[in-house]
Design an enzyme around this catalytic site. Structure first.
Site, PDB file in Angstrom:
ATOM      1  N   CYS A   1      29.392  29.278  63.376  1.00 43.81           N
ATOM      2  CA  CYS A   1      28.439  30.125  63.478  1.00 43.81           C
ATOM      3  C   CYS A   1      28.898  31.203  62.079  1.00 43.81           C
ATOM      4  O   CYS A   1      28.158  32.158  61.703  1.00 43.81           O
ATOM      5  CB  CYS A   1      28.301  31.142  64.562  1.00 43.81           C
ATOM      6  SG  CYS A   1      27.778  30.194  66.030  1.00 43.81           S
TER       7      CYS A   1
ATOM      8  N   HIS B   1      18.402  39.185  71.943  1.00 43.83           N
ATOM      9  CA  HIS B   1      17.162  39.110  73.042  1.00 43.83           C
ATOM     10  C   HIS B   1      16.167  38.315  72.597  1.00 43.83           C
ATOM     11  O   HIS B   1      15.517  37.624  73.282  1.00 43.83           O
ATOM     12  CB  HIS B   1      16.980  40.718  73.298  1.00 43.83           C
ATOM     13  CG  HIS B   1      15.757  40.858  74.389  1.00 43.83           C
ATOM     14  ND1 HIS B   1      16.155  40.739  75.527  1.00 43.83           N
ATOM     15  CD2 HIS B   1      14.514  41.545  74.210  1.00 43.83           C
ATOM     16  CE1 HIS B   1      15.126  41.002  76.180  1.00 43.83           C
ATOM     17  NE2 HIS B   1      14.128  41.229  75.491  1.00 43.83           N
TER      18      HIS B   1
ATOM     19  N   ASN C   1      20.969  33.057  69.813  1.00 45.44           N
ATOM     20  CA  ASN C   1      22.126  32.774  68.910  1.00 45.44           C
ATOM     21  C   ASN C   1      21.533  31.847  67.927  1.00 45.44           C
ATOM     22  O   ASN C   1      21.739  30.586  68.336  1.00 45.44           O
ATOM     23  CB  ASN C   1      23.290  32.336  69.535  1.00 45.44           C
ATOM     24  CG  ASN C   1      24.391  32.170  68.773  1.00 45.44           C
ATOM     25  OD1 ASN C   1      24.455  31.880  67.381  1.00 45.44           O
ATOM     26  ND2 ASN C   1      25.593  31.987  69.044  1.00 45.44           N
TER      27      ASN C   1
ATOM     28  N   HIS D   1      25.860  50.685  59.222  1.00 48.95           N
ATOM     29  CA  HIS D   1      25.260  50.038  59.987  1.00 48.95           C
ATOM     30  C   HIS D   1      26.050  48.709  60.130  1.00 48.95           C
ATOM     31  O   HIS D   1      27.070  48.221  59.313  1.00 48.95           O
ATOM     32  CB  HIS D   1      24.079  49.298  59.141  1.00 48.95           C
ATOM     33  CG  HIS D   1      23.081  50.368  58.750  1.00 48.95           C
ATOM     34  ND1 HIS D   1      22.002  50.831  59.429  1.00 48.95           N
ATOM     35  CD2 HIS D   1      22.720  50.862  57.433  1.00 48.95           C
ATOM     36  CE1 HIS D   1      21.543  51.808  59.054  1.00 48.95           C
ATOM     37  NE2 HIS D   1      21.712  51.733  57.508  1.00 48.95           N
TER      38      HIS D   1
ATOM     39  N   HIS E   1      27.725  39.365  64.724  1.00 53.11           N
ATOM     40  CA  HIS E   1      27.129  38.021  65.133  1.00 53.11           C
ATOM     41  C   HIS E   1      27.015  38.182  66.839  1.00 53.11           C
ATOM     42  O   HIS E   1      27.889  38.221  67.582  1.00 53.11           O
ATOM     43  CB  HIS E   1      28.197  36.818  64.890  1.00 53.11           C
ATOM     44  CG  HIS E   1      27.842  35.426  65.359  1.00 53.11           C
ATOM     45  ND1 HIS E   1      26.383  34.802  65.286  1.00 53.11           N
ATOM     46  CD2 HIS E   1      28.401  34.589  66.499  1.00 53.11           C
ATOM     47  CE1 HIS E   1      26.395  33.850  65.864  1.00 53.11           C
ATOM     48  NE2 HIS E   1      27.276  33.615  66.711  1.00 53.11           N
TER      49      HIS E   1
END
Length: 430
Positions: free
Chosen positions: A156, A353, A357, A320, A324
């Site tokens: 990832c 949400h 992922n 900001h 991940h």
């Protein structure tokens, strides 16, 4: 002789000149609503695909606490009864995501595909022949002398690995454009066995991808969104526990899946600490570095007792955070460790949400969320944090070059006004 010396000095100065890397734009793939997988449909598929009752019960429990909505998407092959796995379906998924994201990016910025000098694709578990790079080059008829690289197995965190590679290449090949395509393939990697550690991936990973356009042309600073400040890469593969934390393997029934260890929170925490230790001296003010250094000394000498080492306040330098969304537990652990507020975690939690992922592309959905909310102002700095198998912790720091107005037609614009939403601790699955 004089001419030779002057010429040599000129080229030496040119070589040593600092080359700035700019992020011109990026796009995130938004799957059609027809590919949504509401949790009730997910449960129906588990039952009709012959999953073991214990495996069904475990996945329902994970899904109920996952933080995912009813809007996350999976590729068409996984929506069939029974689930169909094949090379053709994997290729269809990959090309749909990649080509859609790249087409939107090039058309929006009026970029001729033949003007791309460097192409980098990354997908962790899908590495076909010809490569993903070759697929993109063929589809968009790019130049024959394009520098192309295909990264696989990087997990990832692969998107920031690609950013690091592009940065180095752009500094060597100045006045160039680099296109990065981050994606993942679910079609061939849906686990159908009984191993709980392998079933977790089914509950978290969803369909998505991103295309990112970088430049080392100084004239592009006027039109670029961001300037790259730092890329930090940490690998803990030398540690056996970290190495085996996320692992592709076969179970006792020879069914392939991605195993996610229970130790992932500890492993991720240690990797992130190492990343912060490398990044801190580059961005933190002296006062924060001094407090951290003093606490380390006191900890080693026993003066702190059982108290933890001081965690630097990165909120003093970043407006900001794009973390991940590996899972709800991972986000909560990082939020607690960095002492971030709900507002500062909003982009990460809302991305998990709505989209789930999406592997290496997830951080770009988060950046898109922040932009679409109209929160990205000139001078703001963004900290992107990626965690992935290996185990790796990679991060990138970007500086916003001008206030970014919300765009229409991106991954979030269709329902950005509905966010943020309250995410219940547990969702009932009928």
């Amino acid at each position: 002789m004089v001419v030779t010396i002057v010429s040599g000095l000129f080229y030496l100065l040119l070589y040593k000149r600092k080359v700035s890397i700019y992020l011109l734009d990026f796009t995130c793939y938004r799957p059609p609503d027809s590919l949504r997988v509401p949790m009730s449909m997910y449960l129906e598929h588990l039952i009709h695909n012959g999953f073991d009752p214990d495996a069904i019960s475990f996945q329902v429990k994970i899904l109920a606490r996952s933080g995912l909505s009813q809007e996350t998407c999976i590729p068409p092959s996984l929506r069939e009864l029974p689930i169909t796995k094949s090379l053709s379906f994997s290729k269809e998924e990959a090309t749909t995501v990649m080509f859609s994201a790249v087409t939107e990016l090039l058309e929006k910025n009026k970029i001729n595909p033949r003007s791309i000098d460097i192409l980098i694709t990354n997908s962790s578990v899908y590495s076909p022949t010809p490569s993903l790079c070759a697929m993109v080059i063929n589809e968009f008829r790019m130049r024959s002398n394009i520098l192309s690289f295909n990264l696989s197995g990087m997990g990832c965190s692969a998107s920031l690995v690609s950013i690091g590679l592009a940065k180095d290449l752009l500094k060597v090949h100045q006045n160039s454009l680099a296109l990065i395509v981050s994606s993942e393939s679910l079609s061939q990697n849906w686990y159908t066995g009984k191993n709980h550690s392998m079933l977790i991936a089914n509950c978290l990973f969803r369909m998505g991808g991103a295309a990112i356009l970088l430049s080392s042309k100084e004239q592009d600073k006027k039109i670029a969104k961001y300037q790259l400040q730092h890329v930090i890469r940490i690998s803990r593969a030398q540690d056996d526990q970290s190495y085996a934390c996320i692992f592709q393997d076969e179970d006792r029934e020879e069914k392939t899946g991605i195993s996610i260890s229970k130790s992932i929170l500890n492993v991720a925490g240690e990797a992130l600490k190492a990343n912060m230790a490398s990044l801190g001296p580059l961005v933190l003010p002296f006062s924060e570095q001094f407090r951290y250094g003093l606490s380390v000394v006191c900890k080693k000498t026993g003066l702190l007792g059982r108290r933890k080492t001081y965690t630097p306040n990165f909120k003093r330098v970043f407006e900001h955070f794009c973390i991940h969304p590996g899972g709800k537990a991972v986000l909560l652990a990082i939020q607690k460790g960095l002492k971030l507020t709900e507002d500062e975690m909003e982009a990460s939690k809302m991305t998990l949400h709505r989209f789930g992922n999406t592997s290496s592309s997830s951080i770009w959905y988060e950046l898109s969320y922040t932009e679409t909310k109209g929160r990205m102002k000139r001078g703001n700095r963004v900290w992107q944090i990626c965690l992935g198998g290996g185990f790796k912790s990679n991060s990138a720091v970007w500086k916003c070059l001008h206030t970014i107005e919300p765009e229409k037609g991106n991954a979030w614009s269709d329902r950005i006004d509905s966010y943020p939403v309250d995410i219940p601790d547990v969702v009932e699955i009928d």
